[in-house]
Design an enzyme around this catalytic site. Structure first.
Site, mmCIF file in Angstrom:
data_model
loop_
_atom_site.group_PDB
_atom_site.id
_atom_site.type_symbol
_atom_site.label_atom_id
_atom_site.label_comp_id
_atom_site.label_asym_id
_atom_site.label_seq_id
_atom_site.Cartn_x
_atom_site.Cartn_y
_atom_site.Cartn_z
ATOM 1 C CG ASP A 1 -1.707 0.836 1.372
ATOM 2 O OD1 ASP A 1 -2.185 1.015 -0.402
ATOM 3 O OD2 ASP A 1 -3.038 1.211 2.761
ATOM 4 C CG HIS A 2 -0.513 4.376 0.406
ATOM 5 N ND1 HIS A 2 -1.078 6.167 -0.167
ATOM 6 C CD2 HIS A 2 -1.807 4.624 0.516
ATOM 7 C CE1 HIS A 2 -2.374 5.949 -0.376
ATOM 8 N NE2 HIS A 2 -2.920 5.102 0.119
ATOM 9 C CG HIS B 1 -5.726 7.543 3.916
ATOM 10 N ND1 HIS B 1 -4.956 8.004 2.942
ATOM 11 C CD2 HIS B 1 -5.686 6.364 3.280
ATOM 12 C CE1 HIS B 1 -4.652 7.534 1.714
ATOM 13 N NE2 HIS B 1 -4.831 6.370 1.948
ATOM 14 C CG ASN C 1 -7.311 0.402 -0.305
ATOM 15 O OD1 ASN C 1 -7.895 -0.771 -1.421
ATOM 16 N ND2 ASN C 1 -6.858 0.723 0.137
ATOM 17 C CB THR D 1 -8.942 3.128 10.526
ATOM 18 O OG1 THR D 1 -7.054 4.558 9.659
ATOM 19 C CG2 THR D 1 -8.426 4.396 12.046
#
Ligand code: 13P
Length: 282
Positions: free
Chosen positions: A81-82, A179, A229, A232
């Site tokens: 991811d990222h 996010h 996605n 959290t």
């Protein structure tokens, strides 16, 4: 089967659902995330940040995903991811990840295209899928904060050029999500998503899924979101439960008594989300 993002999203496109991409924050929670997918009869994308991959060990993550995909007969893709630099992407591919995200969203448009194309060229040689990003998603990712006023929504015209020029297998879109938003819910820009979906034919990806209203999810699915996605929400559930169990524990008590409820809390959320992602409530 241990598989790729391209393959699981292709099936989702055929049957109009979205695949949950859940961030694993530690190795403890991982088996129950995959068991949740099995119990729901769904494929799953397990994703990690670069730092989490280094903390757990890429090979360990690959080994668990592969063995559980075979044993539990679930389609599992393992996604980075990222990632913002090529060395991190190369390491994940070389060590067995089946999918990577190159996040060039903070770069000038042309540079994002050039750098994403280099990643695609390398990844595709190994059959690994690539997700690119256009526009900026708000919030915090591994400590990097994106201010609300610096958010840039995805431009559909840019999306056409970007997808065509890079050959990405999926595109993360900035349509108002953030996010790490778990105390409130966001307003997603569905008209913009519709515009993007009308002109681009790769699967689209939602980031910041924790902050998306569950009632909005069916509409997002109907407009091309094939990877969703969630990070959290899992992190918060694991940590809250750990505070309770570890807060009360005797130091000599076997650790598993404190950790199993944390993993169970994550499993219940993954099952719940998949239920919505599979359009089971329709
Ligand atoms: P949340 O942590 O806000 O659910 O977002 C996850 C995500 O998009 C990871 O890239």
């Amino acid at each position: 089967m241990y598989t790729t993002l391209k393959e699981v999203t292709r099936k989702a496109e055929e049957l109009n659902y979205t695949v949950g991409a859940f961030n694993a924050h530690n190795l403890e929670m991982l088996p129950d995330m995959i068991r949740a997918a099995k119990e729901q009869g769904s494929s799953i994308i397990i994703q990690t940040s670069v730092d989490t991959a280094k903390y757990i060990g890429h090979e360990n993550l690959v080994a668990v995903c592969k063995s559980m995909a075979t044993k539990e007969m679930v389609d599992v893709a393992l996604h980075l991811d990222h990632a913002k630099n090529f060395d991190d992407i190369k390491e994940a591919i070389d060590k067995g990840y089946t999918s990577v995200m190159f996040d060039g969203s903070s770069l000038p448009f042309k540079e994002n295209i050039i750098k994403t194309s280099i990643v695609v060229k390398y990844a595709h040689k190994f059959g690994v899928s690539v997700e690119g990003e256009l526009g900026t998603i708000g919030g915090t990712e591994e400590g990097i904060h994106v201010d609300e006023d610096k958010k840039v929504y995805t431009d559909p015209k840019d999306a056409i050029v970007f997808v065509e020029a890079t050959g990405v297998d999926a595109l993360a879109v900035a349509i108002g999500t953030n996010h790490g938003q778990y105390k409130s819910k966001t307003e997603v820009n569905v008209p913009l998503l519709k515009e993007i979906d009308a002109v681009v034919d790769v699967p689209l990806v939602i980031h910041g899924g924790t902050g998306v209203k569950e009632t909005d999810i069916p509409e997002l699915i109907n407009n091309g979101i094939r990877k969703f996605n969630v990070g959290t929400e899992l992190l918060v559930a694991w940590t809250k439960t750990a505070k309770e169990t570890f807060g009360e524990t005797k130091e000599t008590k076997s650790l598993r008594h404190n950790i199993i409820p944390c993993n169970q809390a994550v499993k219940e959320i993954v099952k719940h989300k998949i239920n919505i992602f599979m359009n089971k409530n329709e």
